[in-house]
Structure formats: C-alpha cells, structure tokens
Design an enzyme around this catalytic site. Structure first.
Site, PDB file in Angstrom:
ATOM      1  N   CYS A  57       0.794  -1.240   0.026  1.00 31.79           N
ATOM      2  CA  CYS A  57      -0.091   0.094  -0.099  1.00 31.79           C
ATOM      3  C   CYS A  57       0.806   1.090  -0.026  1.00 31.79           C
ATOM      4  CB  CYS A  57      -0.831  -0.095   1.392  1.00 31.79           C
ATOM      5  SG  CYS A  57      -2.076   1.508   1.360  1.00 31.79           S
ATOM      6  N   TRP A  90      -7.868  -7.236   4.531  1.00 32.65           N
ATOM      7  CA  TRP A  90      -6.452  -7.503   4.855  1.00 32.65           C
ATOM      8  C   TRP A  90      -6.355  -8.594   5.867  1.00 32.65           C
ATOM      9  CZ3 TRP A  90      -3.306  -5.352   1.787  1.00 32.65           C
ATOM     10  CH2 TRP A  90      -3.491  -4.144   1.344  1.00 32.65           C
ATOM     11  N   ARG A 126     -15.190   1.281   4.950  1.00 34.65           N
ATOM     12  CA  ARG A 126     -13.872   0.316   4.451  1.00 34.65           C
ATOM     13  C   ARG A 126     -12.954   0.137   5.579  1.00 34.65           C
ATOM     14  NH1 ARG A 126     -15.119  -2.192  -0.123  1.00 34.65           N
ATOM     15  NH2 ARG A 126     -16.636  -0.869  -1.312  1.00 34.65           N
ATOM     16  N   VAL A 127     -12.238  -0.945   5.510  1.00 36.97           N
ATOM     17  CA  VAL A 127     -11.126  -1.164   6.459  1.00 36.97           C
ATOM     18  C   VAL A 127      -9.844  -0.932   5.676  1.00 36.97           C
ATOM     19  CG1 VAL A 127      -9.778  -2.979   7.834  1.00 36.97           C
ATOM     20  CG2 VAL A 127     -12.750  -2.532   7.773  1.00 36.97           C
ATOM     21  N   THR A 128      -9.037  -0.037   6.135  1.00 34.39           N
ATOM     22  CA  THR A 128      -7.723   0.255   5.499  1.00 34.39           C
ATOM     23  C   THR A 128      -6.700   0.339   6.383  1.00 34.39           C
ATOM     24  OG1 THR A 128      -8.002   2.757   5.852  1.00 34.39           O
ATOM     25  CG2 THR A 128      -9.290   1.779   3.912  1.00 34.39           C
ATOM     26  N   VAL A 129      -5.361   0.230   5.691  1.00 35.47           N
ATOM     27  CA  VAL A 129      -4.249   0.573   6.368  1.00 35.47           C
ATOM     28  C   VAL A 129      -3.538   1.735   5.926  1.00 35.47           C
ATOM     29  CG1 VAL A 129      -3.706  -1.649   6.957  1.00 35.47           C
ATOM     30  CG2 VAL A 129      -3.033  -1.063   4.670  1.00 35.47           C
ATOM     31  N   GLU A 144      -5.380   7.909   8.788  1.00 36.24           N
ATOM     32  CA  GLU A 144      -5.274   8.752   7.832  1.00 36.24           C
ATOM     33  C   GLU A 144      -3.434   8.786   7.521  1.00 36.24           C
ATOM     34  OE1 GLU A 144      -4.767  10.757   4.636  1.00 36.24           O
ATOM     35  OE2 GLU A 144      -6.864  10.206   5.276  1.00 36.24           O
ATOM     36  N   TYR A 191      -5.659   5.281  -8.945  1.00 38.45           N
ATOM     37  CA  TYR A 191      -6.758   4.520  -8.657  1.00 38.45           C
ATOM     38  C   TYR A 191      -8.069   4.945  -9.348  1.00 38.45           C
ATOM     39  CZ  TYR A 191      -3.996   2.543  -4.704  1.00 38.45           C
ATOM     40  OH  TYR A 191      -2.940   1.653  -3.808  1.00 38.45           O
TER      41      TYR A 191
END
Length: 326
Positions: A57, A90, A126-129, A144, A191
C-alpha cells in the site's frame, strides 16, 4: 475487498454506479493525534504505539518511510499483513508461499477489520491501512496516512533527538498546494484510472495523471526535489506512488501512455529517493505485485502475477540532471 456494515464484514467491491463510473475514496474516520501537550489522550511514549501496514500500500508505505527517517523503529512496533487482500480484506497469518510472519503480534487477530471493531464496535465503512494503534487504550489513534506522517515528523522528537523537519513552517503553504495536486491526479489518480468502470471516468483520470507527470518532469528539470534543494514530505508522499508505477499502475491500472523510466528527470529523482539511507528497507515490490494482481479479481480475473518488469533502483542517478539552479 469489502467493508463493515452493522458490525459485520461484507465482501463488496467499490460502488461506482452513483458516481458515473468514478472511483471515490472514503474519508478516514480516526483522526486523533499524539501530542506532548498537557492532558493529551495520546502522549508520546516509547513502546506504547503500534503500526499496522501493508508493504504493497503506498499510503502505508509513507508511514514506514517516516518511521525510518525519524528513527522510530525502537519506539513504534509494527505488524505487516499478508500481501493478498481477499474475501475478508487485509489478513494476518502464515503465507503459503512465503516464510515471512504476517501475524498480528498484539492480539493474534485473523483480519484487520477485527481491529476496527475492537476500537469502535459501531464502525461502518472500508477497512484500510495504515492503522496507528494505541496499546494502552486498545484503540485506533489515526488511520489517515497524511496525518500519521506528520505525527511521526514531530511528536517523538524529544525521545529520539531527531529534529529533522519534513514539514517546515515556512514551506507549509507551498507543500500543501503541491500535495493537493499530486494527491488528486497522481496518488489517487492511478486508482481513479484503475478502478474506473466507465470509459469517460477512466479517460479523465488518465489525462489528469499524465498532465501532472508531464508537469512533474518539467519541474524536476530545475528543482532537485519538489521544492528545490530541501527534501520535504511532498517528495515522500509522491515517491510511494512513483515507485510502484511501472511494476503495477502502468499495466494493472492501464496507466500506460508512458513508463516512468521514459521520463528522464522523474526516473533519476525516484532512484535518488530510493537510495536515501534506510529507504530500500521499506520497499518490497514482489510483495506489492502479489497484492495488486492477486487481489483485484474484477481487474485481473486470472490472478496471474507478472514476472516483470526488471527494475534497478540502485543504479546510479544523475545528481547533476538540473538544467538550471533554483
């Protein structure tokens, strides 16, 4: 790729019907900071914070870079997720084709979405890193990346003695202006091209992306870095996208007007940043290719990971590429 709805995980691709085929990124929810001010909920302490990242990422890569630049390796621990992002988002755990350990060293979670629900049972989205985690309150401080790197830039200076400043006060207005263009058209632009589901949306993202790359190539003809001779956060925010461009975005996201190695100034600039002390240790392009090509089955249904391209970021760069001095 999915999201949390009503406390449960749903495997669901991005919805683009309401945006005429355009990819729209969800805003981050956790936006606290680490501060040494009296009464701060999150004071700067060694060993208290943990960083969850993916090596693929570009947003998470920013935080790894600043952890390295600011000598925070012994201050902030990390966990790395598996390269593939499949039906459960993830994931943690052993990888069948890799001897690396991708476990959650704090809670032995199976999935990152479990951490989001641990931090906020009412979380939806959403589930983000990256995820900057507080071990003491067992919650997410911030997810963030642009804010995490600024936390790392200053919050722990008294602990490390490292006062290098990548967001100096006198340059902040210009940094912010450049960041905005680069985010819209390059960082997020790849993206917007790759996740577009309508030709017009893709064309718009593609044109904006290469207009900015042309602008960048011209700017780097008389600027060593984006703001001249001083390396700032703007350079590192840009670097993580440029590094992945030829390996991933050119083919997988159809950003294929040019490869970056066809831009003289940009390619030398990327090699110079890659060769900055410690940065190579934050890069894993094979892991990165596995993530993109083996996770996005709507874009790459065969899930075949390409063997190329051959790239050597350790090759000499032209430090004297400038046609004029700033």
């Amino acid at each position: 790729m999915g999201l949390i709805v009503n406390g449960k995980w749903h495997d669901q691709w991005y919805e683009t019907k309401g945006s005429k085929g355009q990819f729209e990124r969800q805003a981050s929810r956790f936006r606290d900071t680490i501060s040494n001010e009296e009464g701060s909920r999150y004071p700067a302490e060694a060993g208290r914070y943990h960083l969850y990242v993916s090596l693929a990422c570009p947003w998470a890569h920013r935080t790894l870079i600043f952890r390295q630049l600011k000598q925070l390796e012994d201050i902030i621990s990390i966990s790395v997720v598996k390269p593939e992002m499949l039906n459960n988002g993830w994931e943690f755990g052993a990888n069948n084709d890799d001897s690396n350990d991708y476990s959650d060293t704090l809670y032995q979670s199976d999935y990152v979405y479990q951490l989001y629900l641990k931090a906020a049972p009412d979380y939806e989205g959403r589930v983000t890193v990256p995820v900057l985690w507080d071990k003491k309150t067992q919650s997410i401080v911030n997810n963030e990346s642009s804010e995490i790197i600024r936390i790392f830039n200053t919050a722990f200076n008294q602990l490390t003695g490292n006062h290098d400043d990548y967001y100096p006060t006198d340059l902040q207005p210009e940094i912010d202006t450049i960041n905005e263009r680069i985010y819209d058209t390059i960082n997020n632009g790849v993206y917007r091209a790759g996740f577009a589901t309508a030709q017009v949306a893709y064309d718009q993202a593609f044109d904006a992306l290469f207009a900015s790359l042309d602008w960048l190539e011209a700017r780097l003809s008389n600027h060593r870095y984006l703001l001249g001779e001083q390396l700032t956060e703007a350079d590192w925010r840009l670097f993580t996208t440029l590094l992945r461009f030829d390996a991933v975005y050119h083919g997988h996201f159809k950003c294929n007007r040019n490869k970056l190695n066809e831009f003289h100034n940009i390619s030398h600039y990327v090699r110079e940043l890659f060769q900055f002390e410690g940065i190579e240790n934050t890069v894993d392009l094979e892991y990165t290719k596995i993530h993109y090509y083996a996770s996005h089955d709507t874009i790459n249904p065969t899930l075949i990971v390409p063997r190329g391209p051959q790239q050597d970021f350790t090759a000499p760069h032209d430090r004297n590429r400038l046609t004029s001095k700033v």
